[in-house]
Design a protein around this motif. Structure first.
Motif, mmCIF file in Angstrom:
data_model
loop_
_atom_site.group_PDB
_atom_site.id
_atom_site.type_symbol
_atom_site.label_atom_id
_atom_site.label_comp_id
_atom_site.label_asym_id
_atom_site.label_seq_id
_atom_site.Cartn_x
_atom_site.Cartn_y
_atom_site.Cartn_z
ATOM 1 N N GLY A 115 0.855 -1.246 -0.020
ATOM 2 C CA GLY A 115 0.086 0.165 -0.221
ATOM 3 C C GLY A 115 0.806 1.383 -0.047
ATOM 4 N N TYR B 253 -5.260 -4.512 -5.628
ATOM 5 C CA TYR B 253 -5.398 -3.262 -5.074
ATOM 6 C C TYR B 253 -6.265 -3.735 -3.778
ATOM 7 N N GLY C 23 2.395 -3.940 -3.617
ATOM 8 C CA GLY C 23 0.789 -4.024 -3.543
ATOM 9 C C GLY C 23 0.361 -5.499 -3.338
ATOM 10 N N PRO D 40 -3.664 -3.297 -0.512
ATOM 11 C CA PRO D 40 -3.518 -1.798 -0.073
ATOM 12 C C PRO D 40 -4.866 -1.253 0.571
ATOM 13 N N CYS E 266 -0.439 -3.678 -11.357
ATOM 14 C CA CYS E 266 -0.993 -3.890 -9.869
ATOM 15 C C CYS E 266 -0.556 -2.320 -9.215
ATOM 16 N N HIS E 267 -0.907 -2.450 -7.766
ATOM 17 C CA HIS E 267 -0.803 -1.108 -7.102
ATOM 18 C C HIS E 267 0.683 -0.719 -7.117
ATOM 19 N N SER E 268 1.283 0.615 -7.465
ATOM 20 C CA SER E 268 2.526 0.952 -7.489
ATOM 21 C C SER E 268 3.530 0.110 -8.303
#
Length: 601
Positions: free
Chosen positions: A66, A95, A73, A98, A284-286
């Motif tokens: 997160g 996501y 992530g 996170p 994915c996230h980041s």
């Protein structure tokens, strides 16, 4: 030091409570796979059945999940596996992880069993158990859409499809429509609890202990990924770009590992995915890598559709191991697995096992309903549906996984896996270290617990001969300890091809927590502690040296063509050396001295 919170939801009693994770537990096990495994060990008897309501289902994030750390992530689903009887830790991106942290929780422990289909809705401090009777029987996409309509458009959902509902031991937990905590049947444990989904909306955020130093570590890591060759390769072709190489070195599992060279390899390679089916990348996230493939199939009749995939492992799982070179069919099978919540590997491996059993006359045609043979794309797709819904005798036994299927029909030796979990997409006869990695993996055969191919074929960090056992046990322990730490951090393993986990990941974890976890040697020690804890769980569950095994095809039947022709895996000498290096006795049990050294006594 930054603390962590576990949200405990008991579906039997309806009790919901929050607990602080002890600071010493965080220092000892970091987070994610480490703390999650410790919570599992402390809250259940490893001997109970995986479908027993007393088997907790733990969702775990790491200290960098997160954050804006590159690929930060990941979350993990940890429980006792119904497929292997061992500890399960299945890792997913997207996501959802996170979102759980933004709601104020690093861990979610689901206990007990709901009286009727239910889902958990978490909106920051508000936590509810809601009825899911209207969602039961729905595919993953429809379920996620319906939950968004009745909660919030920005909610993140981890959920099961019909595979998990029907307790298929090949079922996974899906999130973000295309991301999966895939291995070991964790979706079936969720189904056994009558839990359809966990929907999370987090708006609270969380603090980084040392933001300036954390940012410096993140920027250093991002620079390495930008310059790294693996990152650019994964962005361009995804993992599907591996097909041609593995075929060239004679390691592409074909027709249930009866061969390591596939005549149709060029038709299912990542270049064809990109040219004929891919519409865009997805990350994915980041994430800076964006290895996900968003695809669309048109003009292929019953295989038409749109969705996400395939990865290399899926091309193997529902492609080469089944002898299928129709890429449209492989992608369609990927879509169906996403909709039904099936692991594309385990579901495909079960089908590949069934095909060999059928071709050899060990499964009566009446149990299948048609003649089954390698290369039949229509049959492969049809058997996925049978598996998700346990339709007929073949559907029931496919849902039990490849080992139980082969055992039921009298030939367990034809299942290609270890600890009842199927091999990944690398024939270990072309990479001897992978044989030891498969056999000793705590969650059953797995390439993500110790990818010796990076040394045996890619020379990273050093080059080893793929056909000799020399130095393999030593390097495997290094890889296993490293991946244990990386999984505990919340970083994606793919980033470690170009980042140095002992320097870059440890720095991000330290600055995030506000606690210096140390350098490379400390990382390996923490990883070893996590690995050994998992081994303790498995030993307590009844697993022994006999479970650190490979099928006779791998140890005594040489490949007959290709670059790996003539080789087998001589497992036992490597296993003895591996146990000695681990500080375990010859039955694979950690010694009391080793447990004291690791603080596990």
């Amino acid at each position: 030091m930054q603390g962590a919170t576990v949200l405990r939801v008991n579906l039997s009693t309806g009790q919901i409570r929050k607990e602080a994770v002890p600071e010493q537990m965080i220092k000892t096990f970091i987070g994610g796979r480490g703390v999650g495994s410790k919570l599992l060990m402390d809250n259940m008897d490893p001997k109970i059945d995986a479908f027993d309501p007393r088997n907790p289902l733990i969702f775990a994030t790491g200290p960098v999940t997160g954050t804006y750390a590159p690929t930060g992530g990941r979350y993990m689903v940890i429980t006792k596996s119904p497929l292997t009887g061992a500890i399960a830790c299945s890792n997913s991106g997207g996501y959802w992880g996170p979102a759980l942290r933004y709601a104020g929780y690093e861990y979610l422990m689901v206990e007990g069993k709901a009286k009727e289909p239910s889902y958990i809705y978490i909106h920051d401090d508000k936590v509810e158990i809601r009825s899911a009777k209207h969602l039961w029987g729905k595919i993953v996409d429809d379920t996620e859409n319906m939950i968004r309509e009745e909660t919030h458009p920005e909610v993140r959902v981890a959920l099961i499809g019909q595979g998990g509902e029907n307790l298929a031991r090949t079922a996974c937990v899906m999130n973000d429509k295309g991301r999966a905590a895939g291995r070991s049947g964790v979706g079936a444990v969720m189904g056994s609890k009558n839990l359809k989904a966990v929907a999370v909306r987090g708006t609270k955020g969380f603090k980084i202990a040392n933001p300036d130093a954390f940012t410096a570590a993140v920027l250093k890591g991002r620079d390495k990924l930008k310059a790294g060759p693996t990152t650019s390769g994964l962005t361009m072709l995804g993992t599907a770009g591996t097909v041609s190489y593995m075929n060239m070195v004679g390691m592409l599992p074909t027709n249930n590992f009866q061969a390591g060279v596939f005549a149709g390899a060029a038709a299912v390679d990542g270049t064809v995915v990109k040219k004929d089916f891919m519409t865009r990348n997805r990350g994915c996230h980041s994430c800076m890598i964006h290895c996900g493939r968003v695809t669309k199939v048109t003009g292929h009749g019953q295989f038409d559709g749109r969705g996400e995939g395939p990865e290399y492992e899926t091309i193997y799982g529902v492609g080469t191991i089944c002898g299928v070179d129709n890429l449209a069919a492989v992608i369609k099978a990927n879509y169906l697995c996403n909709e039904y919540g099936l692991d594309t590997l385990e579901a495909g491996i079960a089908i590949g096992t069934a095909i060999e059993l059928a071709e050899k006359g060990y499964i009566p045609e009446s149990d299948i309903g048609f003649k089954l043979k390698f290369g039949d794309a229509d049959a492969m797709v049809k058997l996925l549906e049978a598996q998700a819904f346990r339709k007929g005798p073949i559907g029931h036994w496919l849902a039990e996984g490849g080992f139980r299927l082969a055992e039921h029909y009298g030939h367990p030796e034809l299942f290609m896996g270890s600890k009842k979990q199927g091999f990944a997409a690398y024939d270990p006869r072309g990479s001897i270290g992978m044989g030891l990695a498969y056999a000793t993996s705590n969650r059953g055969a797995c390439h993500l617990r110790g990818y010796t191919i990076s040394l045996e074929h890619f020379g990273n960090p050093i080059k080893l001969d793929p056909f000799t056992p020399k130095d393999k046990p030593y390097w495997l322990t290094i890889l296993q300890n490293t991946t244990s730490f990386v999984d505990a951090s919340g970083i994606c393993l793919f980033s470690t091809f170009d980042m140095n986990p002992g320097e870059d990941v440890t720095a991000m974890v330290s600055e995030s927590l506000g606690y210096n976890v140390g350098g490379p040697e400390d990382m390996l020690k923490i990883g070893e502690r996590i690995w050994t804890l998992e081994r303790m769980f498995n030993n307590a569950a009844g697993l022994t040296r006999a479970d650190d095994s490979l099928p006779p095809r791998i140890t005594s039947e040489p490949l007959t063509e290709g670059a790996s022709k003539g080789h087998v895996v001589d497992l036992e000498p490597m296993l003895n050396e591996y146990y000695q290096l681990r500080g375990w006795d010859m039955q694979g049990r950690p010694t009391s001295d080793k447990l004291r050294e690791l603080g596990l006594a």
